[in-house]
Structures are given as C-alpha cells and as structure tokens.
Motif scaffolding. Structure first.
Motif, PDB file in Angstrom:
ATOM      1  N   VAL A 152      14.384  -2.408  -7.025  1.00  0.00           N
ATOM      2  CA  VAL A 152      15.361  -3.047  -7.902  1.00  0.00           C
ATOM      3  C   VAL A 152      16.352  -3.846  -7.055  1.00  0.00           C
ATOM      4  O   VAL A 152      16.856  -3.348  -6.044  1.00  0.00           O
ATOM      5  CB  VAL A 152      16.124  -2.006  -8.738  1.00  0.00           C
ATOM      6  N   PHE A 153      16.599  -5.088  -7.481  1.00  0.00           N
ATOM      7  CA  PHE A 153      17.578  -5.942  -6.816  1.00  0.00           C
ATOM      8  C   PHE A 153      18.759  -6.134  -7.778  1.00  0.00           C
ATOM      9  O   PHE A 153      18.682  -6.950  -8.694  1.00  0.00           O
ATOM     10  CB  PHE A 153      16.970  -7.298  -6.453  1.00  0.00           C
ATOM     11  N   ARG A 154      19.815  -5.350  -7.569  1.00  0.00           N
ATOM     12  CA  ARG A 154      20.989  -5.456  -8.423  1.00  0.00           C
ATOM     13  C   ARG A 154      21.834  -6.651  -8.016  1.00  0.00           C
ATOM     14  O   ARG A 154      22.023  -6.908  -6.823  1.00  0.00           O
ATOM     15  CB  ARG A 154      21.834  -4.181  -8.332  1.00  0.00           C
ATOM     16  N   ARG A 155      22.356  -7.358  -9.006  1.00  0.00           N
ATOM     17  CA  ARG A 155      23.157  -8.547  -8.734  1.00  0.00           C
ATOM     18  C   ARG A 155      24.394  -8.220  -7.901  1.00  0.00           C
ATOM     19  O   ARG A 155      24.818  -9.013  -7.066  1.00  0.00           O
ATOM     20  CB  ARG A 155      23.562  -9.217 -10.055  1.00  0.00           C
ATOM     21  N   GLN A 156      24.971  -7.024  -8.102  1.00  0.00           N
ATOM     22  CA  GLN A 156      26.219  -6.696  -7.417  1.00  0.00           C
ATOM     23  C   GLN A 156      26.010  -6.113  -6.023  1.00  0.00           C
ATOM     24  O   GLN A 156      26.969  -5.946  -5.269  1.00  0.00           O
ATOM     25  CB  GLN A 156      27.049  -5.714  -8.252  1.00  0.00           C
ATOM     26  N   ASP A 157      24.764  -5.790  -5.646  1.00  0.00           N
ATOM     27  CA  ASP A 157      24.516  -5.186  -4.335  1.00  0.00           C
ATOM     28  C   ASP A 157      24.508  -6.256  -3.242  1.00  0.00           C
ATOM     29  O   ASP A 157      23.755  -7.238  -3.321  1.00  0.00           O
ATOM     30  CB  ASP A 157      23.174  -4.443  -4.337  1.00  0.00           C
ATOM     31  N   ASP A 215       0.811  -1.217   0.000  1.00  0.00           N
ATOM     32  CA  ASP A 215       0.000   0.000   0.000  1.00  0.00           C
ATOM     33  C   ASP A 215       0.846   1.270   0.000  1.00  0.00           C
ATOM     34  O   ASP A 215       0.301   2.369   0.095  1.00  0.00           O
ATOM     35  CB  ASP A 215      -0.917   0.027   1.222  1.00  0.00           C
ATOM     36  N   CYS A 216       2.148   1.113  -0.107  1.00  0.00           N
ATOM     37  CA  CYS A 216       3.035   2.285  -0.051  1.00  0.00           C
ATOM     38  C   CYS A 216       3.056   3.003  -1.398  1.00  0.00           C
ATOM     39  O   CYS A 216       3.625   2.499  -2.377  1.00  0.00           O
ATOM     40  CB  CYS A 216       4.444   1.866   0.351  1.00  0.00           C
ATOM     41  N   GLY A 217       2.435   4.164  -1.459  1.00  0.00           N
ATOM     42  CA  GLY A 217       2.366   4.912  -2.704  1.00  0.00           C
ATOM     43  C   GLY A 217       3.707   5.440  -3.186  1.00  0.00           C
ATOM     44  O   GLY A 217       3.841   5.808  -4.354  1.00  0.00           O
ATOM     45  N   SER A 218       4.693   5.503  -2.296  1.00  0.00           N
ATOM     46  CA  SER A 218       6.018   5.994  -2.685  1.00  0.00           C
ATOM     47  C   SER A 218       6.990   4.859  -2.983  1.00  0.00           C
ATOM     48  O   SER A 218       8.193   5.083  -3.087  1.00  0.00           O
ATOM     49  CB  SER A 218       6.591   6.884  -1.575  1.00  0.00           C
ATOM     50  N   LEU A 219       6.454   3.633  -3.121  1.00  0.00           N
ATOM     51  CA  LEU A 219       7.300   2.483  -3.410  1.00  0.00           C
ATOM     52  C   LEU A 219       6.741   1.724  -4.620  1.00  0.00           C
ATOM     53  O   LEU A 219       6.250   0.601  -4.506  1.00  0.00           O
ATOM     54  CB  LEU A 219       7.365   1.554  -2.195  1.00  0.00           C
ATOM     55  N   PRO A 277      14.725   2.916  -1.452  1.00  0.00           N
ATOM     56  CA  PRO A 277      14.512   4.207  -2.148  1.00  0.00           C
ATOM     57  C   PRO A 277      13.035   4.441  -2.418  1.00  0.00           C
ATOM     58  O   PRO A 277      12.338   3.557  -2.917  1.00  0.00           O
ATOM     59  CB  PRO A 277      15.288   4.027  -3.455  1.00  0.00           C
ATOM     60  N   LYS A 278      12.545   5.619  -2.077  1.00  0.00           N
ATOM     61  CA  LYS A 278      11.136   5.965  -2.265  1.00  0.00           C
ATOM     62  C   LYS A 278      11.023   7.047  -3.335  1.00  0.00           C
ATOM     63  O   LYS A 278      11.936   7.849  -3.539  1.00  0.00           O
ATOM     64  CB  LYS A 278      10.513   6.479  -0.962  1.00  0.00           C
ATOM     65  N   SER A 279       9.894   7.075  -4.012  1.00  0.00           N
ATOM     66  CA  SER A 279       9.621   8.124  -5.007  1.00  0.00           C
ATOM     67  C   SER A 279       8.122   8.370  -5.038  1.00  0.00           C
ATOM     68  O   SER A 279       7.366   7.590  -5.613  1.00  0.00           O
ATOM     69  CB  SER A 279      10.118   7.710  -6.400  1.00  0.00           C
ATOM     70  N   GLN A 280       7.715   9.430  -4.388  1.00  0.00           N
ATOM     71  CA  GLN A 280       6.302   9.758  -4.273  1.00  0.00           C
ATOM     72  C   GLN A 280       5.797  10.409  -5.560  1.00  0.00           C
ATOM     73  O   GLN A 280       6.362  11.414  -6.022  1.00  0.00           O
ATOM     74  CB  GLN A 280       6.063  10.708  -3.099  1.00  0.00           C
ATOM     75  N   ALA A 281       4.770   9.837  -6.165  1.00  0.00           N
ATOM     76  CA  ALA A 281       4.190  10.415  -7.377  1.00  0.00           C
ATOM     77  C   ALA A 281       3.396  11.671  -7.025  1.00  0.00           C
ATOM     78  O   ALA A 281       2.769  11.745  -5.966  1.00  0.00           O
ATOM     79  CB  ALA A 281       3.284   9.398  -8.065  1.00  0.00           C
TER      80      ALA A 281
END
Length: 296
Positions: free
Chosen positions: A128-133, A120-124, A180-184
């Motif tokens: 991304v799951f990077r292989r190198q992280d 339900d998180c509008g900012s999520l 990381p979040k990004s609110q629309a």
C-alpha cells in the motif's frame, strides 16, 4: 472497460504488443453494477489508485481501505477485486497491469536479482502506498507520470513508462526488508486454490442448471467445506456467488438492445424471467427494464 475474466477466473488482459507487456485501465467501475468488480487473478503485477472516493480492495482474504490519493500494488496470481464504498460518483480508478518482463527478460540478471524477489515473495501479497507517507512520495510522482503517459501516448511514452516502472521497482527493492510482510498459512493457500477452482466452474457453467453439489465437486470437497471457503472469501454461499455472477453478466448484456430481457434471463441461467427480475431488483435496487431504459 469492464473487468472480463476467462474460464479460469484470470482477467483477460490484452496487452497491445507482446514486446510492451502493459495495459492501462480507467473508468472501469462506472461500467460495473454497484461499482464493484468480481474477484479475479492474473500472473502480472497490478497497480491501482483511488482518485476521488474510498475503495475496498480485497486481496486474498484481506480488505484494504484506499482513501483518495492512495495506491496499491497487487502481486501476481492472487485473487483480488475492488468495490467502491463511498462517494457519489464512480472513481476513475486508473490502473496498470504489467509483466516484470517489461523491465528485463526473465533470464536476465536484472529480472532474477531485482524483480523476481518481489514477484515471487509469498509473504508480500500487496503493498500500500499511502498519500501521506513520506517514503511513498517518489512512488506517487512516478505513478502520476506513468498514468499520464499511458493515457495520452505522447512521443516516446513507452520509454518513459518503462523508465518509471524501472525506478518504481528499484524503490521497492531497496526498501524490501522494511515492507510489511504477511505470510499466508497452508490452510489459507489451500482455501484460495479451492475458491479459484469453484469460481472457475461457476464462470464456465453459469448458463447451465448447476447445483451447490456441482460447485463443491469442482474442488473435490464437501458442501460444508465449500460453504466455509466462500464465506471466508466472499461472505456468501456458493449458490449466492453463482447468482451474483449471473446477475453481473445479465447487467452487462442489458446494454445490448438486440437481446430481450427474456433472452438475457435464459442466457444467464435463470429458468424464470420473473425470478430473474426479482433477484435483479433485490441486488441492485432497480429493475432490468430500468437499465434498458437508460440505453434509449
């Protein structure tokens, strides 16, 4: 199997049983023209992984580049689509679409406390799951096991899959504040709703003689606003989006040898078979007859 959407632009997800709400997909890109899937949405989570090629995964208005080994979780009810942008072979693109109720009922403490905050998180909109992280190491191991179990369906695979997703969502919840979040913005949310309405109209009426004005009126907006919305999401005009979908549908129908090219052209809303042929070649670089010849 190709991505199929209903008249509301929601992907048709056929879970094998309501009591085990998860679907596994693989090799979808190989059946899609230009190895590109249409924008669509569904209420469930989606996790996909690039295996051998670079992929452009669009979620809302954002484009995420996935390199081989990278994975992506898309939250529910968001417009998304995928396009392969590098590689000589179509990427297998293993993917799962699943409901949070696979872990626990919606009314349960587990769902409300741990799953709903993510879903339900509008900012999520995506993760991304990077292989190198380093922090993604456990996520990748869990996905390896989940994909293998759903593909092979060995004994007790349902329990293994549920356990793996349970652990995956636990990892995300524990790391929730660091994700990381990004609110629309309100404008972005409004634009997405308008695009959904217009795409729904196109998917429902593509076989009919519809106009730019018809598409705009489906979202109760002006032609100029419709053009702006499509440019932001699809980098094309509403009419070009209509033609693109008609051609995608025709490309799929060409594999049915019981239909003639002329019949397919008419069924997909093209008034002229010659115009259909020209548009088809312009988009795909080969003729409808070439696709038909591959089936022989």
């Amino acid at each position: 199997m190709p991505v199929i959407v209903d008249q509301h632009m929601r992907e048709r997800i056929t879970h094998e049983a309501a009591l085990f709400p998860i679907s596994y997909f693989e090799n979808e890109l190989s059946e899609l023209p230009n190895w590109e899937g249409p924008l669509h949405w569904h209420p469930d989570f989606e996790i996909a992984r690039a295996e051998i090629a670079a992929l452009d995964y669009q979620v809302g208005q954002k484009h995420i580049l996935l390199q081989p080994g990278d994975s992506l979780l898309v939250n529910g009810n968001l417009l998304h689509g995928v396009r392969q942008i590098a590689g000589d072979m179509p990427d297998p693109l293993p993917a799962i679409v699943f409901s949070g109720t696979l872990i626990a009922p919606e009314t349960s403490t587990i769902y409300q406390k741990y799953i709903a905050p993510i879903g339900d998180c509008g900012s999520l909109p995506f993760i991304v799951f990077r292989r190198q992280d380093d922090w993604c190491g456990e996520i990748h191991c869990l996905l390896d096991e989940i994909f293998t179990c759903l593909k092979q369906r060995t004994g007790c695979y349902e329990m293994v899959v549920q356990r793996g997703l349970n652990r995956l969502l636990e990892c995300l919840f524990r790391r929730f504040d660091a994700l990381p979040k990004s609110q629309a913005t309100r404008i972005q949310l409004r634009t997405q709703v308008r695009v959904q309405k217009m795409l729904s109209y196109i998917y429902t009426h593509y076989a009919e003689p519809i106009t730019f004005t018809d598409i705009a009126e489906a979202a109760s907006i002006s032609r100029s606003e419709a053009a702006r919305c499509f440019h932001e999401y699809m980098d094309c005009s509403p009419v070009n989006a209509l033609i693109r979908y008609r051609l995608q549908t025709a490309h799929r129908l060409l594999h049915d040898a019981s239909l003639t090219v002329q019949e397919i052209s008419a069924a997909c809303g093209f008034r002229s078979a010659n115009y259909f042929g020209r548009q088809f070649r312009q988009i795909y670089g080969y003729t409808p007859g070439h696709v038909r010849s591959l089936e022989r």
